[in-house]
Scaffold this active site. Sequence first.
Site, PDB file in Angstrom:
ATOM      1  N   ALA A  84     -21.286  71.242  81.452  1.00 47.24           N
ATOM      2  CA  ALA A  84     -20.449  69.934  80.836  1.00 47.24           C
ATOM      3  C   ALA A  84     -19.190  70.433  82.063  1.00 47.24           C
ATOM      4  O   ALA A  84     -18.868  71.170  82.993  1.00 47.24           O
ATOM      5  CB  ALA A  84     -19.748  70.644  79.619  1.00 47.24           C
ATOM      6  N   MET A  85     -18.769  68.670  81.329  1.00 50.25           N
ATOM      7  CA  MET A  85     -17.452  68.966  82.917  1.00 50.25           C
ATOM      8  C   MET A  85     -16.130  68.629  81.657  1.00 50.25           C
ATOM      9  O   MET A  85     -16.325  66.764  81.077  1.00 50.25           O
ATOM     10  CB  MET A  85     -17.652  67.414  83.850  1.00 50.25           C
ATOM     11  CG  MET A  85     -16.581  67.332  83.963  1.00 50.25           C
ATOM     12  SD  MET A  85     -15.786  68.724  85.359  1.00 50.25           S
ATOM     13  CE  MET A  85     -14.534  68.544  85.689  1.00 50.25           C
ATOM     14  N   GLU A  86     -15.153  68.666  82.103  1.00 49.18           N
ATOM     15  CA  GLU A  86     -13.949  68.201  80.964  1.00 49.18           C
ATOM     16  C   GLU A  86     -12.854  67.079  81.728  1.00 49.18           C
ATOM     17  O   GLU A  86     -11.488  66.733  81.402  1.00 49.18           O
ATOM     18  CB  GLU A  86     -12.520  69.217  81.652  1.00 49.18           C
ATOM     19  CG  GLU A  86     -12.183  70.193  82.916  1.00 49.18           C
ATOM     20  CD  GLU A  86     -13.103  70.680  83.346  1.00 49.18           C
ATOM     21  OE1 GLU A  86     -14.023  70.484  83.243  1.00 49.18           O
ATOM     22  OE2 GLU A  86     -12.732  71.720  84.605  1.00 49.18           O
ATOM     23  N   ASN A  87     -13.491  66.219  82.059  1.00 50.91           N
ATOM     24  CA  ASN A  87     -12.605  65.109  82.876  1.00 50.91           C
ATOM     25  C   ASN A  87     -12.276  64.375  81.713  1.00 50.91           C
ATOM     26  O   ASN A  87     -11.921  64.618  80.336  1.00 50.91           O
ATOM     27  CB  ASN A  87     -13.812  64.059  82.686  1.00 50.91           C
ATOM     28  CG  ASN A  87     -15.589  64.525  83.772  1.00 50.91           C
ATOM     29  OD1 ASN A  87     -14.929  64.710  84.843  1.00 50.91           O
ATOM     30  ND2 ASN A  87     -15.686  64.081  82.702  1.00 50.91           N
ATOM     31  N   HIS A 147     -10.015  72.782  78.749  1.00 45.57           N
ATOM     32  CA  HIS A 147      -9.384  72.663  79.970  1.00 45.57           C
ATOM     33  C   HIS A 147      -8.422  70.952  79.725  1.00 45.57           C
ATOM     34  O   HIS A 147      -7.645  71.736  80.796  1.00 45.57           O
ATOM     35  CB  HIS A 147     -10.817  71.965  80.654  1.00 45.57           C
ATOM     36  CG  HIS A 147     -11.334  73.230  81.050  1.00 45.57           C
ATOM     37  ND1 HIS A 147     -10.855  74.421  82.228  1.00 45.57           N
ATOM     38  CD2 HIS A 147     -12.665  73.385  81.577  1.00 45.57           C
ATOM     39  CE1 HIS A 147     -11.786  74.947  83.051  1.00 45.57           C
ATOM     40  NE2 HIS A 147     -13.401  74.645  82.491  1.00 45.57           N
ATOM     41  N   GLU A 196     -14.984  72.594  77.090  1.00 40.62           N
ATOM     42  CA  GLU A 196     -14.135  71.870  78.035  1.00 40.62           C
ATOM     43  C   GLU A 196     -12.890  71.007  77.592  1.00 40.62           C
ATOM     44  O   GLU A 196     -12.150  70.390  78.005  1.00 40.62           O
ATOM     45  CB  GLU A 196     -15.231  70.251  78.350  1.00 40.62           C
ATOM     46  CG  GLU A 196     -17.179  71.469  78.787  1.00 40.62           C
ATOM     47  CD  GLU A 196     -16.210  72.275  80.200  1.00 40.62           C
ATOM     48  OE1 GLU A 196     -15.679  71.562  80.657  1.00 40.62           O
ATOM     49  OE2 GLU A 196     -17.210  72.415  80.118  1.00 40.62           O
ATOM     50  N   GLU A 219     -11.125  78.822  85.733  1.00 41.79           N
ATOM     51  CA  GLU A 219     -12.364  79.255  85.307  1.00 41.79           C
ATOM     52  C   GLU A 219     -11.881  80.143  84.118  1.00 41.79           C
ATOM     53  O   GLU A 219     -12.513  80.928  82.815  1.00 41.79           O
ATOM     54  CB  GLU A 219     -13.291  78.516  85.754  1.00 41.79           C
ATOM     55  CG  GLU A 219     -13.575  77.263  86.334  1.00 41.79           C
ATOM     56  CD  GLU A 219     -13.999  76.305  85.299  1.00 41.79           C
ATOM     57  OE1 GLU A 219     -14.651  77.063  84.179  1.00 41.79           O
ATOM     58  OE2 GLU A 219     -14.184  75.949  85.503  1.00 41.79           O
TER      59      GLU A 219
HETATM   60  N1  ARG Z   1     -15.226  72.594  85.107  1.00 39.46           N
HETATM   61  C1  ARG Z   1     -17.122  72.345  84.468  1.00 39.46           C
HETATM   62  C2  ARG Z   1     -16.958  73.894  84.229  1.00 39.46           C
HETATM   63  O1  ARG Z   1     -16.250  73.598  82.680  1.00 39.46           O
HETATM   64  C3  ARG Z   1     -18.155  72.635  85.833  1.00 39.46           C
HETATM   65  C4  ARG Z   1     -18.375  71.537  86.984  1.00 39.46           C
HETATM   66  C5  ARG Z   1     -19.186  72.659  88.172  1.00 39.46           C
HETATM   67  N2  ARG Z   1     -19.297  71.320  88.573  1.00 39.46           N
HETATM   68  C6  ARG Z   1     -20.013  71.817  90.373  1.00 39.46           C
HETATM   69  N3  ARG Z   1     -20.217  71.300  90.729  1.00 39.46           N
HETATM   70  N4  ARG Z   1     -20.136  73.007  90.404  1.00 39.46           N
HETATM   71  O2  ARG Z   1     -16.865  75.555  83.984  1.00 39.46           O
HETATM   72 ZN    ZN Z   2     -15.300  75.016  82.930  1.00 34.39          ZN
END
Ligand code: ARG
Ligand code: ZN
Length: 874
Positions: A262-265, A301, A298, A320
């Site tokens: 998942a991604m924390e945008n 973050h 997320e 992270e």
């Molecule tokens: N920041 C994201 C997380 O919650 C992971 C994103 C990883 N993206 C990548 N292209 N490696 O951990």
């Molecule tokens: Zn993360």
Amino acid sequence: HPIFLHDYQPPEFLIDRVDLAFELDPEQTMVTARLELRRNPAATRGDGTVCLHGEQLELEWIALDGHPLNPVDYRVERESLTVQRVPDRFVLETQVRIHPAHNTALEGLYQSGDMLCTQCEAEGFRRITYFLDRPDVMARYSATLIADKTRFPVLLSNGNRVASDDLDDGRHRVRWEDPFPKPSYLFALVAGDLRAVEDSFTTASGREVALQIFVEPHNLDKCDHAMRSLKKAMRWDEERFGREYDLDIFMIVAVSHFNMGAMENKGLNIFNDKFVLARPDTATDVDFDGIESVIAHEYFHNWTGNRITCRDWFQLSLKEGFTVYRDQEFTADVASRGVKRISDVRVLRSHQFTEDASPMAHPVRPDSYIEINNFYTATVYQKGAEVVRMQANLLGPEVFRRATDLYFARHDGQAVTTDDFVRCMEDASGRDLSQFRRWYEQAGTPELHIQTSYDEATRTCSLIVRQHTEPTPGQPVKAPFHLPLAIGLLGPDGRDLPLRLAGASSPDAPGTHVLELRQAVETFHFVDLPARPVPSLLRGFSAPVKLSFDCTDDDLLFLMAHDSDGFNRWDAAQTLMQRLLLNLVEDAEAGIPESFFDAFRRALRDEASDRALLAEVLTLPAESYLGEQMAVVDVDGIHRARTTLTRLIGERLRDDLLAVYRDNGESGPYAFTPEAVGRRALKNLALGYLMQAEDAEALARCQAQFAGAHNMTDVMAALRLLVDRGGLESRQALDEFYRRWSGESLVLDKWFSVQATSPREETLTQVIQLMRHPDFSLGHPNRVRSLVSAFCNLNQVRFHAADGAGYRFLADRVLELDPLNPLIASRLVKSLIRWRRFDPGRQALMRAEIARILEREDISKDVFEVASKALDAG
Ligand code: ARG
Ligand code: ZN
């Protein structure tokens, strides 16, 4: 070509404002960007040009301060756009054309099913527009999205929705503004025909936040658990870290095609749907657990990552490691702390320790990389979390909270380094953590060897503690680490003794004592001990190290039964089972002592004990973990030994296992509580032992469970056992499962992986057939993981078959996938890098496949980095 940490330079230009406009269409999308740039006062002056990142962009036009540029004024290269002779402050406008439907790498703007979405971390934004795509450039964004109103009724981006209208060509337009400056990797947009589950959250200071989870219409009934998890996480972050949410709206979108979890945008988290969607009949307890912790991760973050971000990607663990620590603590608080610690240490040992022992070993703060995507690793995430945890433990809860408060106050709105984080720990505590910083700089797992002795005459117990870390690529010599070693000494009655270090005036209260190690060898004397104690070392896994100490099987049985530290009770059981299993590997005729079965039986009969913890204690170490404990992994010997002990337990403890199975049966509707999860885990563990013993009653019960269970946890547990057993029952169960669930992609993933991970001889043949199944697609990362990665990473005995067929299969998949999705291809290559751990025959076969991958022209830098390091190192 590698990039080095020591080459870091502040950006020559900053971007204050970004206004983006998208004319969205899967085949071709037009992106217009208006950037307000100014020279960075903190940077050295360059040659009067500005160089922006950009990849796979078709530049349509470009203007500087409103004047279109002549071709002589700029230069477009494969990965950049350079503009000559720019003033100290200017507006740059560009328009580019991109092709989301053809973006199979799933970085930048891409199509997933019928929707369009983005993934920008780490360097995906440069596939959307020309930009200074680095995290230390933080800007305020607006995004105007234009798309066909029937195909894409929902248009989302970061921040607040500030305007919307209909155009007269069937398209509509929505404008979003994000008031918080952010790095480009946090930009996001989503367009699709989506539905939202809505709720709201009132923050500690009384602000109302609208919560929305967007999914495809048929998934609306699978969002309850995610929403509950989100609200829990928001409350917990306020209580535990004093962190409140800062926008009026928080959105989550579930996407089926996603490279990672998942991604924390900012304000618009985008998730692999696996970590959102759950109904008791479609998702297992492990899935429910994953959703709760990834939603929390997320969300957390927003402060550790977004408000305070990384200066450069070498600092990835700043956000992270800390955020994983926070999500681990969240789960420990809302579920069971003991079980959580055990499962986190399992992951650390199986993924991170192996990485540390491989050619890809790197420090928590790496000092070079070729492709940053290769560094979203267990070291940066899980070991990074352990490094934060050690600091929290060294400081103690109150001081650690003061230190994190200081970190949030001091660095809000900044892009900083792991060093800045440690400085906050130092400033708030007054402690010197300069030696501790080595945890960020040195790769490799420290090995602790502890010798204990007891002197009756002086009633003294002495501990000699040695630490040593093996060389890793580029780091031949390691300096000692500063680390907390939590210990207790058990008296003959199994209770903790009061500990008094020689020279200390008064004894501590009975319980755990934390020793701080700083030197390669240190000795500690505990005095006033009436009898030889049994030491309980590294309680709670107080540091991410490999521990060895001289103790007998009887000591382990004693610790397993009495240690006040739940983690160490589990660890003692694991060590004991590991000894028995490794004996069996050496000598297939080796006996299992009666005392082991007795201890196992006592544990099964212990009504009072926490079932989830008990299930952990009674689970045999995994084959891959056992392999790690051997000088050369004996693939077949380990499988034989583990199967034998499983069967013996099933035979010898049949009645007790059946009783446990019966007593913990499904009762009432599904509940995701630690209690209910523990019952299911214990029951299915018991069933597994009985099935290995080929017990007729067990088979009947297993089939009944498969046919009748109302939750996916029990259905999958039964299916797994039927498949591993083989025969007609297996085929029937698989067919029935497929008929029932072929419309649910996430459930179908389970159907693929249960077949890919079976230790049966025919598994690889089966996997190759499944590659041709109409439901298989290389373009769908979850499906690739469920079949290909599951086979290569979770099926040691079949993947490492002596004829090398598994290795050939893997390399073929890597070569197929690399042109489509280098990130996923590169992850797969990692399954081969530990070739040195195997016998010469397997080594040669594995190396040949890595070499075959490297021979291919035009391999991605992702795959090149992993494959070349695998062959180079040493
Ligand atoms: N920041 C994201 C997380 O919650 C992971 C994103 C990883 N993206 C990548 N292209 N490696 O951990
Ligand atoms: Zn993360």
